[in-house]
Design an enzyme around this catalytic site. Structure first.
Site, PDB file in Angstrom:
ATOM      1  CG  ASP A  97      14.328  29.607  43.192  1.00  0.00           C
ATOM      2  OD1 ASP A  97      13.204  29.788  43.695  1.00  0.00           O
ATOM      3  OD2 ASP A  97      14.611  28.635  42.459  1.00  0.00           O
ATOM      4  CB  ALA A 130      17.184  26.428  43.965  1.00  0.00           C
TER       5      ALA A 130
HETATM    6  O1  MRU Z   1      11.165  27.575  38.212  1.00  0.00           O
HETATM    7  P1  MRU Z   1      11.409  26.464  39.192  1.00  0.00           P
HETATM    8  O2  MRU Z   1      10.309  25.475  39.243  1.00  0.00           O
HETATM    9  O3  MRU Z   1      12.768  25.851  39.061  1.00  0.00           O
HETATM   10  O4  MRU Z   1      11.357  27.239  40.547  1.00  0.00           O
HETATM   11  C1  MRU Z   1      12.173  26.945  41.569  1.00  0.00           C
HETATM   12  C2  MRU Z   1      11.370  26.433  42.650  1.00  0.00           C
HETATM   13  O5  MRU Z   1      11.138  25.257  42.689  1.00  0.00           O
HETATM   14  C3  MRU Z   1      10.800  27.304  43.654  1.00  0.00           C
HETATM   15  O6  MRU Z   1      10.974  28.639  43.485  1.00  0.00           O
HETATM   16  C4  MRU Z   1      11.124  26.793  45.019  1.00  0.00           C
HETATM   17  O7  MRU Z   1      10.286  27.410  45.907  1.00  0.00           O
HETATM   18  C5  MRU Z   1      12.557  26.968  45.442  1.00  0.00           C
HETATM   19  S1  MRU Z   1      13.543  25.606  45.036  1.00  0.00           S
HETATM   20  C6  MRU Z   1      13.145  24.403  46.225  1.00  0.00           C
END
Ligand code: MRU
Length: 478
Positions: free
Chosen positions: A324, A130
């Site tokens: 996110d 995110a």
């Molecule tokens: O689908 P992604 O890899 O973009 O997912 C987001 C994430 O990296 C995770 O959900 C994360 O825990 C939150 S963003 C640091």
């Protein structure tokens, strides 16, 4: 990556410790004293990475032209620096993203020159996480502005089109829309169609640099608050379980949940990390294990489904995850599987912390029920890295995120400190104090006009405050 002997590993570890120590102080001091702080930050981390890895200037860890995506305007850089501490570098030649789809096998970069390139890279998960996608979206808009026509209304159309393309690239992480809105607000603050073209272009660049700079500082603050919140078992390592990837690749510089882990480790705390593999996209196995290995943090990869077993045996002391999007009542969308962990944690009395900057807090979304959940291609479930694991024709669902209800969350770690329930009022307050701090501490090189709180944020904050019951019970009026 080149093969390393055990001796190399020791040298790397000593070097890495020095790097972290130097980085931690440099990042907030030296960078604030130069114009173009974002580039400065990235250059510092790359120089330090080169020192650690014993690389010559301009030597890439791995960069092969054959790894270039099938896309004319987004090609793998040759001769790029390793940049392993950050998901991107931004220089006079554009934006260079580590292609996270290829990790851990190859460390290659993809060049981004327009907002369309940026939207493509976010959609295809060349860059993910995110906070990182928000920063990349902001820089992509600044790059687009540099190429946009001078005619005011054509310029506005290009900027708004870029904003729409980037905002729609992925739906769940709110940091994306938040960063795009900051760039649009900056455009309006600079006069919009009545503004001076050069000043607007410079202003958008400055705003993107501020977004990167603030993220770096905020994630560092979050990590130090996080270390203070960690349990301290007597005479044995702290056993942390984490999910997905929340390290520098996902966030830029420190990371969120993984930033807490890395700062704890480098502060001399004894930690061991259980890394969920994070099916189906394997962010844990591919990226978190890669980052922890680079940082020298002891870790063990587990299948996602093994987490309950470990908790039932008392082998997990604390769970740290990212976010996110955090709704106004504290319900939190994070990588699918997070909710399962939270339920298990409650069953076994394991503290469950969400680690996220306030830019992941969305006061305009009252509860988790309103958070849009991205559904990704079925092939990600049906295949593991291109290899089919189910009979041809099998149907699959692939929700990429789930929502953990606020009442399963022990605390939310932000750059403003550890928030405890009731989260609603605490989140409003944290967003407010973060915004006020950045008005106070805005670096001199950043344009003083805008505030990090957009008009939309401010309106939402007022509405969210009003929505919470005066008795502090956090009942949201939807
Ligand atoms: O689908 P992604 O890899 O973009 O997912 C987001 C994430 O990296 C995770 O959900 C994360 O825990 C939150 S963003 C640091």
């Amino acid at each position: 990556m080149p093969e390393r002997s055990p001796r190399d590993e020791t040298e790397v570890d000593v070097g890495r410790r020095l790097f972290f120590r130097r980085f931690a102080t440099d990042v907030v001091t030296a960078a604030a004293t130069v114009v173009g702080a974002a580039q400065q930050l990235q250059q510092q981390s790359m120089d330090a990475a080169r020192d650690i890895l014993g690389m010559e200037d301009g030597q890439a860890a791995t960069a092969s032209d054959s790894a270039a995506p099938a896309r004319a305007d987004a090609t793998a850089s040759s001769g790029a620096a390793s940049g392993f501490r950050t998901p991107f570098r931004w220089d006079g030649d554009g934006l260079h993203l580590i292609d996270q789809r290829k990790l851990p096998d190859e460390l290659v970069e993809v060049d981004i020159r327009t907002a369309a390139d940026g939207a493509w890279a976010i959609r295809e998960m060349v860059v993910r996480g995110a906070p990182a996608i928000g920063q990349v979206a902001a820089i992509s808009m600044a790059l687009q502005a540099e190429q946009a026509p001078e005619a005011p209304f054509a310029f506005r159309a290009v900027i708004r089109g870029a904003a729409t393309a980037l905002r729609n690239a992925r739906p769940t992480a709110v940091n994306l829309g938040w960063a795009v809105d900051r760039i649009l607000d900056r455009y309006e603050a600079a006069g919009g169609t009545d503004g001076d073209h050069e000043a607007i272009v410079a202003g958008l660049r400055s705003e993107a640099e501020s977004i990167v700079f603030e993220a770096t500082t905020d994630h560092g603050r979050l990590a130090s608050f996080g270390v203070d919140a960690l349990p301290t078992p007597e005479g044995r390592p702290l056993r942390i379980l984490t999910h997905c990837n929340t390290g520098p690749l996902a966030c830029g510089q420190y990371g969120t949940a993984l930033g807490v882990v890395q700062v704890a480790h480098h502060a001399g705390r004894s930690v061991e990390v259980f890394v969920d593999e994070t099916r189906p996209y394997l962010q844990g196995a591919r990226l978190t294990a890669w980052e922890l290995r680079q940082a020298g943090v002891p870790h063990t990869l587990i299948a996602d489904v093994a987490a309950g077993h470990l908790m039932s045996r008392g082998e997990v002391d604390v769970i740290l995850v990212g976010a996110d999007r955090i709704a106004a009542n504290g319900d939190t969308a994070n990588k699918v599987g997070t909710y399962t962990l939270a339920v298990l944690a409650a069953r076994h009395g394991v503290p469950f912390y969400v680690c996220a900057p306030t830019s992941s807090v969305d006061l305009t979304t009252p509860t988790g029920a309103q958070i849009p959940i991205e559904e990704r291609p079925a092939d990600e479930v049906l295949q593991v890295r291109g290899l089919a694991i189910a009979p041809a024709g099998t149907q699959a669902r692939n929700p990429a995120f789930d929502v953990t209800p606020a009442d399963l969350i022990t605390g939310i770690l932000t750059e403003e400190g550890l928030l405890r329930a009731p989260f609603g009022t605490a989140l409003v307050e944290a967003k407010r104090t973060a915004a006020e701090r950045w008005v106070r501490e805005r670096p001199f090189w950043a344009d003083p006009t805008p505030s990090p709180t957009s008009p939309a944020d401010e309106k939402a904050s007022v509405e969210a405050s009003a929505a919470f019951a005066p008795d502090g019970s956090d009942e949201v009026v939807v």
